[in-house]
Design a protein around this motif. Sequence first.
Motif, short mmCIF file in Angstrom:
data_model
loop_
_atom_site.label_atom_id
_atom_site.label_comp_id
_atom_site.label_asym_id
_atom_site.label_seq_id
_atom_site.Cartn_x
_atom_site.Cartn_y
_atom_site.Cartn_z
N UNK A 32 0.84 -1.21 0.00
CA UNK A 32 0.00 0.00 0.00
C UNK A 32 0.86 1.25 0.00
N UNK A 33 1.91 1.25 0.81
CA UNK A 33 2.82 2.41 0.84
C UNK A 33 3.51 2.60 -0.50
N UNK A 34 3.91 1.51 -1.14
CA UNK A 34 4.54 1.62 -2.46
C UNK A 34 3.56 2.21 -3.48
N UNK A 35 2.31 1.78 -3.44
CA UNK A 35 1.31 2.33 -4.36
C UNK A 35 1.13 3.83 -4.11
N UNK A 36 1.04 4.21 -2.86
CA UNK A 36 0.87 5.61 -2.50
C UNK A 36 2.07 6.45 -2.95
N UNK A 37 3.27 5.93 -2.72
CA UNK A 37 4.48 6.63 -3.16
C UNK A 37 4.49 6.77 -4.67
N UNK A 38 4.17 5.69 -5.36
CA UNK A 38 4.15 5.70 -6.83
C UNK A 38 3.17 6.76 -7.35
N UNK A 39 1.96 6.78 -6.79
CA UNK A 39 0.94 7.73 -7.24
C UNK A 39 1.35 9.17 -6.99
N UNK A 40 2.16 9.39 -5.94
CA UNK A 40 2.59 10.74 -5.59
C UNK A 40 3.91 11.14 -6.25
N UNK A 41 4.52 10.20 -6.94
CA UNK A 41 5.82 10.48 -7.56
C UNK A 41 6.98 10.45 -6.59
N UNK A 42 6.78 9.87 -5.41
CA UNK A 42 7.86 9.76 -4.43
C UNK A 42 8.77 8.58 -4.78
N UNK A 43 10.07 8.77 -4.66
CA UNK A 43 10.99 7.67 -4.94
C UNK A 43 10.83 6.53 -3.94
N UNK A 44 11.13 5.33 -4.41
CA UNK A 44 11.05 4.13 -3.57
C UNK A 44 12.41 3.45 -3.61
N UNK A 45 12.96 3.19 -2.43
CA UNK A 45 14.24 2.51 -2.29
C UNK A 45 14.04 1.24 -1.50
N UNK A 46 14.67 0.16 -1.95
CA UNK A 46 14.63 -1.11 -1.23
C UNK A 46 16.06 -1.56 -0.97
N UNK A 47 16.36 -1.83 0.30
CA UNK A 47 17.70 -2.28 0.68
C UNK A 47 17.71 -3.79 0.87
N UNK A 48 18.80 -4.39 0.45
CA UNK A 48 19.04 -5.82 0.67
C UNK A 48 20.33 -5.93 1.48
N UNK A 49 20.25 -6.62 2.63
CA UNK A 49 21.43 -6.78 3.47
C UNK A 49 22.25 -7.96 2.97
N UNK A 50 23.53 -7.70 2.71
CA UNK A 50 24.45 -8.69 2.16
C UNK A 50 25.58 -8.90 3.17
N UNK A 162 12.81 10.46 15.14
CA UNK A 162 11.89 10.43 14.02
C UNK A 162 10.47 10.72 14.49
N UNK A 163 9.61 10.94 13.54
CA UNK A 163 8.18 10.95 13.81
C UNK A 163 7.69 9.52 13.61
N UNK A 164 6.75 9.09 14.43
CA UNK A 164 6.19 7.75 14.30
C UNK A 164 4.72 7.92 13.92
N UNK A 165 4.36 7.30 12.78
CA UNK A 165 3.04 7.49 12.19
C UNK A 165 2.51 6.13 11.75
N UNK A 166 1.22 5.90 11.93
CA UNK A 166 0.58 4.70 11.38
C UNK A 166 0.51 4.84 9.85
N UNK A 167 0.63 3.73 9.15
CA UNK A 167 0.61 3.75 7.68
C UNK A 167 -0.65 4.43 7.15
N UNK A 168 -1.78 4.18 7.80
CA UNK A 168 -3.06 4.73 7.33
C UNK A 168 -3.10 6.25 7.45
N UNK A 169 -2.23 6.81 8.30
CA UNK A 169 -2.21 8.26 8.53
C UNK A 169 -1.16 8.97 7.68
N UNK A 170 -0.37 8.22 6.94
CA UNK A 170 0.73 8.83 6.18
C UNK A 170 0.33 9.04 4.73
N UNK A 171 0.72 10.18 4.17
CA UNK A 171 0.58 10.40 2.72
C UNK A 171 1.85 11.08 2.23
N UNK A 172 2.27 10.68 1.06
CA UNK A 172 3.49 11.23 0.47
C UNK A 172 3.24 12.58 -0.15
#
Length: 172
Positions: A32-50, A162-172
């Motif tokens: 859901x957060x990725x969809x919201x970011x995508x719709x808002x044009x916000x960049x999405x980064x995914x880290x992989x620990x190696x 940081x600020x702590x926010x529930x996913x449902x309350x966040x918008x990009x």
Amino acid sequence: MYALLILDMQVGLVHGPDKPLGGPALINTLNELMRSAQESGAPIFLARHIGPAGSPIEPGSPLTELVQELQLMGNEVIFEKKRPNAFAQTGLATLLRERGCDGVVVTGMKTQYCVDSTCRAARDCGFDAVLIANGHTCSDTQGLKAEAIVAHHNATLAGPFCRVVQAEEWSF
């Protein structure tokens, strides 16, 4: 602008022997957060620990692959990290600045390691940090249940780091 940062949603952590608290719900929240970011044009980064060669999470290990349940759209930036702090030795700060981001929304695994250290480092690197309260998780440890670890970090990191926010309350 805020970027979405998803930490270590890897096969070895999500589907490994120590199942994370609320794994399927977390994946839904991240999608859901990725969809919201995508719709808002916000960049999405995914880290992989190696990890180092010879370890279970050495480069190329299938345990380091992102879980297939994440609904990637193809324009995400996927990067590798070798430290819990996603800013350490990765160039993440530069990538965020190049995209005009002054804030980062932190999600993923594991709460007490990579999520914690990345939230703390974000401010040190000059970024506003937002932790999605229901957007990170971990597994039980010998000393604490995962639910207590998540609750403790939501309370401890809120304010100074940081600020702590529930996913449902966040918008990009």
